[in-house]
Design an enzyme around this catalytic site. Structure first.
Site, PDB file in Angstrom:
ATOM      1  N   GLU A   1      31.273  68.746  -0.538  1.00  0.00           N
ATOM      2  CA  GLU A   1      30.375  67.691  -0.060  1.00  0.00           C
ATOM      3  C   GLU A   1      29.768  68.145   1.264  1.00  0.00           C
ATOM      4  OE1 GLU A   1      29.059  64.601  -1.075  1.00  0.00           O
ATOM      5  OE2 GLU A   1      28.015  64.943   0.814  1.00  0.00           O
TER       6      GLU A   1
ATOM      7  N   CYS B   1      25.948  55.463  -2.243  1.00  0.00           N
ATOM      8  CA  CYS B   1      26.341  54.062  -2.409  1.00  0.00           C
ATOM      9  C   CYS B   1      27.197  53.576  -1.239  1.00  0.00           C
ATOM     10  CB  CYS B   1      27.086  53.879  -3.728  1.00  0.00           C
ATOM     11  SG  CYS B   1      27.630  52.192  -3.959  1.00  0.00           S
TER      12      CYS B   1
ATOM     13  N   CYS C   1      24.402  50.908  -1.368  1.00  0.00           N
ATOM     14  CA  CYS C   1      24.918  49.595  -1.802  1.00  0.00           C
ATOM     15  C   CYS C   1      25.799  48.903  -0.758  1.00  0.00           C
ATOM     16  CB  CYS C   1      25.775  49.744  -3.063  1.00  0.00           C
ATOM     17  SG  CYS C   1      25.286  51.058  -4.163  1.00  0.00           S
TER      18      CYS C   1
ATOM     19  N   LYS D   1      24.100  48.120   2.686  1.00  0.00           N
ATOM     20  CA  LYS D   1      23.025  47.163   2.333  1.00  0.00           C
ATOM     21  C   LYS D   1      23.590  45.766   2.093  1.00  0.00           C
ATOM     22  CE  LYS D   1      22.432  46.094  -1.623  1.00  0.00           C
ATOM     23  NZ  LYS D   1      21.798  46.814  -2.675  1.00  0.00           N
TER      24      LYS D   1
ATOM     25  N   TYR E   1      13.760  47.847  -6.128  1.00  0.00           N
ATOM     26  CA  TYR E   1      15.018  47.293  -5.641  1.00  0.00           C
ATOM     27  C   TYR E   1      15.098  47.373  -4.118  1.00  0.00           C
ATOM     28  CZ  TYR E   1      17.902  47.595 -10.064  1.00  0.00           C
ATOM     29  OH  TYR E   1      18.470  47.447 -11.288  1.00  0.00           O
TER      30      TYR E   1
ATOM     31  N   SER F   1      12.373  45.468  -1.913  1.00  0.00           N
ATOM     32  CA  SER F   1      12.469  44.004  -2.001  1.00  0.00           C
ATOM     33  C   SER F   1      13.765  43.508  -1.348  1.00  0.00           C
ATOM     34  CB  SER F   1      12.382  43.572  -3.463  1.00  0.00           C
ATOM     35  OG  SER F   1      11.187  44.072  -4.025  1.00  0.00           O
ATOM     36  N   GLU F   2      14.839  44.286  -1.483  1.00  0.00           N
ATOM     37  CA  GLU F   2      16.091  43.881  -0.830  1.00  0.00           C
ATOM     38  C   GLU F   2      15.955  43.919   0.694  1.00  0.00           C
ATOM     39  OE1 GLU F   2      19.425  45.047  -4.193  1.00  0.00           O
ATOM     40  OE2 GLU F   2      19.101  46.462  -2.585  1.00  0.00           O
TER      41      GLU F   2
ATOM     42  N   ARG G   1       8.858  45.603 -11.016  1.00  0.00           N
ATOM     43  CA  ARG G   1       8.245  45.934 -12.299  1.00  0.00           C
ATOM     44  C   ARG G   1       9.330  46.210 -13.351  1.00  0.00           C
ATOM     45  NH1 ARG G   1       6.676  50.839 -14.356  1.00  0.00           N
ATOM     46  NH2 ARG G   1       6.963  51.934 -12.377  1.00  0.00           N
TER      47      ARG G   1
ATOM     48  N   ALA H   1      22.307  43.541 -10.573  1.00  0.00           N
ATOM     49  CA  ALA H   1      21.881  42.512  -9.613  1.00  0.00           C
ATOM     50  C   ALA H   1      20.991  43.150  -8.569  1.00  0.00           C
ATOM     51  CB  ALA H   1      23.087  41.879  -8.938  1.00  0.00           C
TER      52      ALA H   1
ATOM     53  N   HIS I   1      31.744  21.804 -14.214  1.00  0.00           N
ATOM     54  CA  HIS I   1      30.910  20.831 -13.525  1.00  0.00           C
ATOM     55  C   HIS I   1      31.526  20.376 -12.203  1.00  0.00           C
ATOM     56  CE1 HIS I   1      27.862  17.737 -13.269  1.00  0.00           C
ATOM     57  NE2 HIS I   1      28.799  16.859 -12.976  1.00  0.00           N
TER      58      HIS I   1
ATOM     59  N   GLU J   1      26.704  26.111 -14.985  1.00  0.00           N
ATOM     60  CA  GLU J   1      26.837  25.277 -16.184  1.00  0.00           C
ATOM     61  C   GLU J   1      25.509  25.160 -16.936  1.00  0.00           C
ATOM     62  OE1 GLU J   1      27.578  20.992 -15.675  1.00  0.00           O
ATOM     63  OE2 GLU J   1      27.022  21.212 -13.575  1.00  0.00           O
TER      64      GLU J   1
HETATM   65  P1  NDP Z   1      12.222  51.947  -7.505  1.00  0.00           P
HETATM   66  O1  NDP Z   1      11.783  53.000  -8.442  1.00  0.00           O
HETATM   67  O2  NDP Z   1      13.015  50.786  -7.973  1.00  0.00           O
HETATM   68  O3  NDP Z   1      10.935  51.364  -6.763  1.00  0.00           O
HETATM   69  C1  NDP Z   1       9.999  52.181  -6.136  1.00  0.00           C
HETATM   70  C2  NDP Z   1       8.847  51.305  -5.700  1.00  0.00           C
HETATM   71  O4  NDP Z   1       7.922  52.062  -4.953  1.00  0.00           O
HETATM   72  C3  NDP Z   1       8.082  50.726  -6.879  1.00  0.00           C
HETATM   73  O5  NDP Z   1       7.638  49.449  -6.528  1.00  0.00           O
HETATM   74  C4  NDP Z   1       6.929  51.707  -7.030  1.00  0.00           C
HETATM   75  O6  NDP Z   1       5.779  51.141  -7.609  1.00  0.00           O
HETATM   76  C5  NDP Z   1       6.653  52.045  -5.590  1.00  0.00           C
HETATM   77  N1  NDP Z   1       6.066  53.362  -5.417  1.00  0.00           N
HETATM   78  C6  NDP Z   1       6.446  54.531  -5.959  1.00  0.00           C
HETATM   79  N2  NDP Z   1       5.670  55.547  -5.531  1.00  0.00           N
HETATM   80  C7  NDP Z   1       4.782  54.992  -4.691  1.00  0.00           C
HETATM   81  C8  NDP Z   1       3.701  55.518  -3.935  1.00  0.00           C
HETATM   82  N3  NDP Z   1       3.403  56.807  -3.952  1.00  0.00           N
HETATM   83  N4  NDP Z   1       2.975  54.666  -3.176  1.00  0.00           N
HETATM   84  C9  NDP Z   1       3.275  53.359  -3.148  1.00  0.00           C
HETATM   85  N5  NDP Z   1       4.291  52.794  -3.841  1.00  0.00           N
HETATM   86  C10 NDP Z   1       5.017  53.612  -4.611  1.00  0.00           C
HETATM   87  O7  NDP Z   1      12.936  52.740  -6.350  1.00  0.00           O
HETATM   88  P2  NDP Z   1      13.841  52.265  -5.156  1.00  0.00           P
HETATM   89  O8  NDP Z   1      13.648  53.338  -4.154  1.00  0.00           O
HETATM   90  O9  NDP Z   1      13.574  50.865  -4.779  1.00  0.00           O
HETATM   91  O10 NDP Z   1      15.300  52.337  -5.765  1.00  0.00           O
HETATM   92  C11 NDP Z   1      15.740  53.499  -6.479  1.00  0.00           C
HETATM   93  C12 NDP Z   1      16.782  53.132  -7.477  1.00  0.00           C
HETATM   94  O11 NDP Z   1      18.002  52.856  -6.827  1.00  0.00           O
HETATM   95  C13 NDP Z   1      16.482  51.878  -8.281  1.00  0.00           C
HETATM   96  O12 NDP Z   1      15.688  52.146  -9.398  1.00  0.00           O
HETATM   97  C14 NDP Z   1      17.848  51.386  -8.661  1.00  0.00           C
HETATM   98  O13 NDP Z   1      18.215  51.946  -9.884  1.00  0.00           O
HETATM   99  C15 NDP Z   1      18.721  51.898  -7.548  1.00  0.00           C
HETATM  100  N6  NDP Z   1      19.117  50.789  -6.660  1.00  0.00           N
HETATM  101  C16 NDP Z   1      19.900  49.780  -7.146  1.00  0.00           C
HETATM  102  C17 NDP Z   1      20.248  48.706  -6.364  1.00  0.00           C
HETATM  103  C18 NDP Z   1      21.079  47.609  -6.924  1.00  0.00           C
HETATM  104  O14 NDP Z   1      21.739  47.816  -7.928  1.00  0.00           O
HETATM  105  N7  NDP Z   1      21.054  46.414  -6.338  1.00  0.00           N
HETATM  106  C19 NDP Z   1      19.801  48.618  -4.965  1.00  0.00           C
HETATM  107  C20 NDP Z   1      18.983  49.718  -4.564  1.00  0.00           C
HETATM  108  C21 NDP Z   1      18.660  50.744  -5.386  1.00  0.00           C
HETATM  109  P3  NDP Z   1       5.593  51.021  -9.201  1.00  0.00           P
HETATM  110  O15 NDP Z   1       6.373  49.836  -9.652  1.00  0.00           O
HETATM  111  O16 NDP Z   1       4.112  50.812  -9.330  1.00  0.00           O
HETATM  112  O17 NDP Z   1       6.034  52.310  -9.779  1.00  0.00           O
END
Ligand code: NDP
Length: 453
Positions: free
Chosen positions: A35, A43, A48, A51, A178, A181-182, A205, A341, A436, A441
């Site tokens: 490593e 994570c 995770c 976060k 993910y 938005s988080e 999406r 989630a 309840h 529920e």
């Molecule tokens: P995502 O692929 O989920 O989202 C990337 C976002 O960036 C999308 O909205 C995408 O748009 C946008 N994007 C990509 N390229 C560009 C660009 N060149 N210019 C502008 N916008 C762009 O990636 P994340 O980095 O958010 O997360 C990676 C992965 O990690 C997730 O897919 C998930 O599997 C995992 N994860 C899981 C979590 C959980 O379980 N709670 C928490 C965090 C991460 P578009 O939709 O148009 O492609």
């Protein structure tokens, strides 16, 4: 031919550590792991876990307001990022120690340095020594990527967030997945003025349209300036922050910009091409159903294979690898009906097909209800709405998808996921007595479909 090890694992994240310690602990294999950064991987160290702790930290402002509505004489004071960060770092140190001890207890030899692949059975460590192994497991994960635009290097990536010396007053988050938005919800809850740009029509999406629309609406109601159909075209350093030019020509200055625009597999400089390990278009290691690469002695699991980027999936891939290679029981990881989630605010839990995906496959019934949860509704103010939604096959009555938006959606979807995974029908849900009063529920009391196709 004799080797130094039965297994050499590169990357001590969730997947690599699990595979290493199960192979060593349960089969007696001689195992080593390398490593280059910290034990626990994305994570535990920069994903995770920190976060989720930040999600908790960001929720106390609203909780105090709610407590006051319930009659408590409390007022919210200031949030100390430094006090929180110090505690967070101590917690990550503790968790890293646990990962190291798990490896030690399983007699896995640790090399705290970078490793790359030399040939089908040889690994080279950063200090120049080479080790041979009957099997090599690539579990190097992925890393966040910045988009290719002028000034992109001025923007942060998610790895940088936990090391911030202080909280910015304003932040622009780019991306609607993910991570973007988080963190929009987290920073908003911590009192930072958040703008989020998403290039498409709606964030998250691929998820159920009704659910992600509610998440977006409630994020806006909570104060996030979420803008869709917009992207960044240029970043420039100016005094007090970063000047951002957007695709619609508008210009604004933010103290920080965070790119949450996706992740890339960590295969650069790993020597994989030279060894004959096939890589895909994003640089991911191409594997078969058993996580075996094009070089039979080399396997790969987790984000580096760009299958499903989720920790529990990487762990299962690691377990399946050990079953297959060390226990003589060929096992494919199961990717069907993975509950997940998204720790947005409100939280979003989901399993199975979205309404849109199901509709093109077969005739369905949609059961859905949206309401203000009791606890927040009592407090009054701007209570966020919840959504409980089931997608049901008309032909088989099987619940094809379950989508929950609201408090504890992640906890609820884990349990609903068991029923959905077992193939429960709508009538099985209906036969279950309601708990309840609870929000959950609603999953067993929805009687009339809101839409059918
Ligand atoms: P995502 O692929 O989920 O989202 C990337 C976002 O960036 C999308 O909205 C995408 O748009 C946008 N994007 C990509 N390229 C560009 C660009 N060149 N210019 C502008 N916008 C762009 O990636 P994340 O980095 O958010 O997360 C990676 C992965 O990690 C997730 O897919 C998930 O599997 C995992 N994860 C899981 C979590 C959980 O379980 N709670 C928490 C965090 C991460 P578009 O939709 O148009 O492609």
């Amino acid at each position: 031919m004799s080797f130094d090890y039965d297994l050499f694992v590169i990357g001590a994240g969730s997947g690599g550590v699990r595979a290493a310690r199960v192979a060593a602990g349960e089969t007696g294999a001689k195992v080593a792991i390398a490593e280059e950064s910290r034990y626990g991987g994305t994570c535990v160290i920069r994903g995770c876990v920190p976060k989720k702790l930040m999600v908790f930290a960001s929720g106390y402002g609203a909780a105090v307001e709610e407590a006051s509505a319930y009659g408590w004489d409390v007022q919210i004071g200031d949030f100390s990022w430094l006090a929180f960060r110090e505690k967070l770092m101590a917690e990550l140190d503790r968790l890293e120690g646990i990962y190291q001890r798990l490896l030690e207890n399983s007699k896995v030899e640790r090399f705290s340095q970078r490793a790359s692949v030399v040939d089908a059975h040889t690994v080279k460590l950063a200090d120049g020594t080479t080790k041979t192994a009957k099997h090599i497991l690539i579990a190097t994960g992925g890393r966040p990527v910045r988009p290719d635009l002028p000034g992109a290097e001025l923007g942060m990536i998610s790895d940088d967030i936990f090391d911030l010396p202080e909280l910015p007053k304003t932040v622009l988050i780019v991306g609607g997945g993910y991570i973007g938005s988080e963190f929009a919800g987290i920073f908003n809850g911590l009192g930072v003025k958040v703008t989020q740009f998403y290039r498409g029509l709606q964030i998250l999406r691929g998820f159920d349209e009704e659910a992600r629309t509610l998440v977006a609406e409630e994020m806006r109601n909570a104060g996030v300036d979420l803008q869709t159909g917009i992207d960044v075209t240029r970043l420039e350093a100016v005094s007090g922050g970063i000047k951002v030019t957007a695709s619609d020509g508008t210009v604004a200055t933010y103290e920080k910009v965070i790119f949450a625009t996706g992740r890339k597999p960590n295969t650069d400089g790993m020597g994989l091409d030279d060894t004959g390990v096939k890589l895909g278009a994003k640089g991911e290691v191409v594997v078969d159903d058993y996580s075996q690469t094009s070089v039979p002695s080399i396997y790969a699991i987790g984000d580096v294979t760009d299958r499903v980027q989720l920790t529990p999936v990487a762990i299962r891939e690691g377990m399946a690898f050990v079953e297959t290679v060390f226990k003589g029981n060929p096992t494919k990881p199961d990717y069907e009906l993975i509950p997940t989630a998204i720790f947005t605010q409100p939280e979003f839990g989901t399993v199975g097909l979205s309404e849109e995906e199901a509709r093109v496959k077969e005739p369905i019934e949609v059961y859905a209800t949206s309401f203000k949860p009791m606890q927040q509704a009592f407090a009054g103010g701007a209570a966020q709405r919840m959504l409980m939604k089931l997608i049901v096959s008309k032909a088989t009555r099987v619940v094809l998808g379950c989508h929950i938006v609201g408090p504890s959606a992640g906890e609820m979807i884990q349990l609903a996921g068991i029923a959905v995974k077992m193939g429960a029908t709508k009538e099985d849900f209906d036969r279950t007595v309601a708990v309840h009063p609870s929000a959950a529920e609603e999953l067993v009391t929805m009687r009339t479909p809101v839409r059918t196709t």
